[in-house]
Design a protein around this motif. Sequence first.
Motif, PDB file in Angstrom:
ATOM      1  N   SER A   9     -47.068   8.317 -54.855  1.00 39.89           N
ATOM      2  CA  SER A   9     -46.821   9.169 -53.690  1.00 39.89           C
ATOM      3  C   SER A   9     -45.330   9.357 -53.503  1.00 39.89           C
ATOM      4  O   SER A   9     -44.514   8.550 -53.965  1.00 39.89           O
ATOM      5  N   ALA A  10     -44.983  10.439 -52.786  1.00 41.46           N
ATOM      6  CA  ALA A  10     -43.579  10.773 -52.579  1.00 41.46           C
ATOM      7  C   ALA A  10     -43.433  11.543 -51.273  1.00 41.46           C
ATOM      8  O   ALA A  10     -44.384  12.144 -50.769  1.00 41.46           O
ATOM      9  N   TYR A  11     -42.207  11.520 -50.753  1.00 40.66           N
ATOM     10  CA  TYR A  11     -41.824  12.386 -49.639  1.00 40.66           C
ATOM     11  C   TYR A  11     -40.844  13.407 -50.207  1.00 40.66           C
ATOM     12  O   TYR A  11     -39.684  13.073 -50.486  1.00 40.66           O
ATOM     13  N   GLY A  12     -41.320  14.605 -50.423  1.00 36.02           N
ATOM     14  CA  GLY A  12     -40.480  15.595 -51.076  1.00 36.02           C
ATOM     15  C   GLY A  12     -40.147  15.156 -52.488  1.00 36.02           C
ATOM     16  O   GLY A  12     -41.025  14.829 -53.281  1.00 36.02           O
ATOM     17  N   ASP A  13     -38.854  15.115 -52.791  1.00 36.17           N
ATOM     18  CA  ASP A  13     -38.404  14.704 -54.118  1.00 36.17           C
ATOM     19  C   ASP A  13     -38.204  13.193 -54.235  1.00 36.17           C
ATOM     20  O   ASP A  13     -37.834  12.699 -55.301  1.00 36.17           O
TER      21      ASP A  13
END
Length: 231
Positions: A9-13
């Motif tokens: 998972s990620a937040y944006g980049d």
Amino acid sequence: MLTVEGLESAYGDSRILFGIDLSVAKGEVVTLLGRNGMGKTTTVKSIFGLLKPRAGRILIDGEDMAGRPSHLVARRGLGLVPEGRQVFPTLSVEENLIATHRGGRGAKWSLEAVYRLFPRLKERRRNGGDQLSGGEQQMLAIGRALMTNPRLVVLDEATEGLAPLIREEIWACLRAIKDEGEAILVIDKNVDALARFADRHVVIEKGRVVWTGTSTALREAPEVKDRFLHV
């Protein structure tokens, strides 16, 4: 009951999780441990559909729920006690509990059952959510999750910011919930308390699982706490 495989998972980049694997069986208590910022809450958000994973599977009774909406995850039997409690401040204690009630055949959790577990909530049932102490709000958040009649309760920072006596009361209630046969996935920093009643532990560091084992194994591995859990 819950199996997470290769979760990314990620937040944006900004990537946060790099292939998390964990599982919780029926009636089992599992902890998710790690220092702040290591990906524990991101894992919970991904499981509950609050953050869409980039890769991996989130299996609930064998069905992949990765990326599915939160209400569908809840219907599959997962109840969340979120970080920061997030009780409804303008609703009374009783209204908070009723708002999430999901009954049905064989449902074990009702207002009466929650009040037996947390007598203080019954005493304060007409008070607003914003009129409670931190400990009372946490009791309410747990009771609200139980009112969905989940098969797995997930607690993000179960006793954060609470006084020692209140923490002990929360631990006692979690042991009672375990005795009722509920599965529990819990995040908290009180490792010694968790080791007294949890079955297994999953330690993460920078978005990766770095250690898993039983409470006995954790007690016999002080280097794990020193390396991955101490600030």
